[in-house]
Scaffold this motif. Structure first.
Motif, PDB file in Angstrom:
ATOM      1  N   ARG A   1       5.948  -6.731  -8.197  1.00  0.00           N
ATOM      2  CA  ARG A   1       5.665  -5.363  -8.618  1.00  0.00           C
ATOM      3  C   ARG A   1       6.417  -4.340  -7.756  1.00  0.00           C
ATOM      4  N   ASP A   2       6.530  -4.610  -6.472  1.00  0.00           N
ATOM      5  CA  ASP A   2       7.245  -3.689  -5.582  1.00  0.00           C
ATOM      6  C   ASP A   2       8.739  -3.647  -5.890  1.00  0.00           C
ATOM      7  N   GLY A   3       9.303  -4.819  -6.179  1.00  0.00           N
ATOM      8  CA  GLY A   3      10.740  -4.883  -6.423  1.00  0.00           C
ATOM      9  C   GLY A   3      11.524  -4.325  -5.248  1.00  0.00           C
ATOM     10  N   ASP A   4      12.411  -3.392  -5.532  1.00  0.00           N
ATOM     11  CA  ASP A   4      13.223  -2.771  -4.481  1.00  0.00           C
ATOM     12  C   ASP A   4      12.690  -1.400  -4.060  1.00  0.00           C
ATOM     13  N   SER A   5      11.434  -1.116  -4.393  1.00  0.00           N
ATOM     14  CA  SER A   5      10.891   0.210  -4.093  1.00  0.00           C
ATOM     15  C   SER A   5      10.648   0.418  -2.599  1.00  0.00           C
ATOM     16  N   VAL A   6      10.484  -0.659  -1.848  1.00  0.00           N
ATOM     17  CA  VAL A   6      10.380  -0.583  -0.391  1.00  0.00           C
ATOM     18  C   VAL A   6      11.370  -1.561   0.223  1.00  0.00           C
TER      19      VAL A   6
ATOM     20  N   ASP B   1      -8.514   9.151  -4.278  1.00  0.00           N
ATOM     21  CA  ASP B   1      -7.519   8.490  -5.120  1.00  0.00           C
ATOM     22  C   ASP B   1      -6.483   7.819  -4.212  1.00  0.00           C
ATOM     23  N   LEU B   2      -5.492   7.177  -4.810  1.00  0.00           N
ATOM     24  CA  LEU B   2      -4.532   6.387  -4.047  1.00  0.00           C
ATOM     25  C   LEU B   2      -3.766   7.223  -3.019  1.00  0.00           C
ATOM     26  N   SER B   3      -3.280   8.384  -3.435  1.00  0.00           N
ATOM     27  CA  SER B   3      -2.500   9.218  -2.519  1.00  0.00           C
ATOM     28  C   SER B   3      -3.362   9.738  -1.371  1.00  0.00           C
TER      29      SER B   3
ATOM     30  N   HIS C   1       4.089   0.130   5.612  1.00  0.00           N
ATOM     31  CA  HIS C   1       3.707   0.105   4.207  1.00  0.00           C
ATOM     32  C   HIS C   1       2.546  -0.878   4.064  1.00  0.00           C
ATOM     33  N   LEU C   2       1.492  -0.456   3.408  1.00  0.00           N
ATOM     34  CA  LEU C   2       0.277  -1.253   3.313  1.00  0.00           C
ATOM     35  C   LEU C   2       0.084  -1.767   1.892  1.00  0.00           C
ATOM     36  N   ARG C   3      -0.120  -3.078   1.781  1.00  0.00           N
ATOM     37  CA  ARG C   3      -0.358  -3.715   0.486  1.00  0.00           C
ATOM     38  C   ARG C   3      -1.671  -4.497   0.546  1.00  0.00           C
ATOM     39  N   ILE C   4      -2.470  -4.357  -0.529  1.00  0.00           N
ATOM     40  CA  ILE C   4      -3.800  -4.959  -0.574  1.00  0.00           C
ATOM     41  C   ILE C   4      -3.866  -5.927  -1.750  1.00  0.00           C
TER      42      ILE C   4
ATOM     43  N   SER D   1      -0.545   5.381   6.264  1.00  0.00           N
ATOM     44  CA  SER D   1       0.555   4.480   5.898  1.00  0.00           C
ATOM     45  C   SER D   1       1.644   5.243   5.154  1.00  0.00           C
ATOM     46  N   ASP D   2       2.850   4.683   5.134  1.00  0.00           N
ATOM     47  CA  ASP D   2       3.962   5.313   4.403  1.00  0.00           C
ATOM     48  C   ASP D   2       3.821   5.099   2.906  1.00  0.00           C
ATOM     49  N   SER D   3       3.215   3.998   2.508  1.00  0.00           N
ATOM     50  CA  SER D   3       2.885   3.760   1.100  1.00  0.00           C
ATOM     51  C   SER D   3       1.730   2.783   1.046  1.00  0.00           C
ATOM     52  N   LEU D   4       0.999   2.831  -0.069  1.00  0.00           N
ATOM     53  CA  LEU D   4      -0.183   1.999  -0.248  1.00  0.00           C
ATOM     54  C   LEU D   4      -0.247   1.533  -1.691  1.00  0.00           C
TER      55      LEU D   4
END
Length: 297
Positions: A119-124, A253-255, A223-226, A263-266
């Motif tokens: 799902r992340d692909g090249d986004s990070v 919400d997510l943001s 970057h945090l992934r759950i 985190s820089d992204s979640l």
């Protein structure tokens, strides 16, 4: 003579449990049986072998109580019809060598990490992928294998006998346990972009502390992934979350969560993704109340 009593809780929220009582004073001892059986205080290995063999053959059903001997299995309380095993079992508190409903815990966690990587692909573009010990490690390995990004251990677990950090009801105790359990490896963190994977976010305090710990050690990005969906509803079946007010995802919400945690992204694994990861289970109905608010009991 050793007596074995097998009990399946309610609608099967938890794995099969054996209650063992014998002349050695083990009355009241409760052992979880889920692919790994550790019974050390016994001089009757034949009974244990028979018990394990019986469980594999009979597969006790929800609400069933059985009395097990080397010769037979007697049903004391008949089985119910509905199975609603807790989906968090594979994500978080199941033992890695165990298989529940035919799905191995470690393998399932690899799948969760892999799905997040797709799902992340090249986004990070992190330098390393890491997992929060212990359950987050397998998820991170799955992400690293799928993405090709190196796996590393920027945290070392120092005190494996500490309880799980979400369990104490006192916040200061939770923070102390989280801080004492994990020691950062600065050489793997400083000036690095990290993608950190954890199994869940409940209150959010532990995630916030972990991200700050990495920042303090010099991380360039975190970057945090759950590997589970957002926990939106309290669990009344064994997890200590009594009200929605305790759950960060129920009020942000997510943001907002990303900003509060630092985190820089979640990102979270979707409920459909979690269901896909356990799609090989014999019974395809799970308790997902903490994600959906739909309580089976």
């Amino acid at each position: 003579k050793i007596k074995l009593w097998g009990i399946v809780q309610g609608v099967g929220f938890r794995p099969f449990v054996a209650k063992i009582a014998d002349r050695l004073g083990m009355k009241g001892e409760v052992l979880n049986i889920g692919g790994l059986v550790e019974i050390t205080v016994t001089d009757e290995p034949r009974q244990i072998d028979a018990f394990v063999r019986t469980i594999e053959e009979e597969k006790p059903a929800p609400a069933e109580i059985v009395h097990i001997t080397p010769e037979s299995v007697e049903t004391v309380s008949p089985a119910g019809e509905e199975m609603r095993i807790c989906s968090f079992l594979w994500v978080y508190y199941g033992y890695p060598t165990s298989s529940y409903e035919g799905v191995n815990v470690e393998e399932m966690r690899y799948k969760c990490g892999s799905m997040l990587a797709k799902r992340d692909g090249d986004s990070v573009q992190p330098d390393i992928v890491a997992g929060v010990p212990d359950s987050g490690i397998a998820h991170a390995i799955g992400y690293a294998n799928e993405s090709g990004i190196p796996y590393a251990r920027p945290f070392i677990k120092y005190t494996p006998t500490w309880p799980r950090s979400f369990m104490p009801t006192n916040q200061s105790q939770r923070e102390l346990i989280a801080r004492m359990k994990l020691i950062p490896v600065q050489a793997l963190i400083e000036n690095k972009k990290l993608l950190l994977i954890d199994d869940s976010i409940v209150r959010g305090n532990t995630s916030k502390k972990l991200v700050q710990m990495l920042r303090d050690a010099g991380a360039a990005e975190v970057h945090l992934r759950i590997t589970s969906p957002e926990v939106l509803w309290p669990c009344f079946y064994g997890i200590d979350t009594a009200t929605r007010e305790q759950l960060i995802a129920a009020g942000m919400d997510l943001s907002q969560m990303n900003e509060w945690i630092g985190s820089d992204s979640l990102a979270f694994l979707s409920l459909d993704g979690l269901r896909e990861a356990v799609s090989g289970a014999r019974h395809r109905s799970f308790c997902e109340a903490c994600f959906t608010g739909e309580y089976p009991v």
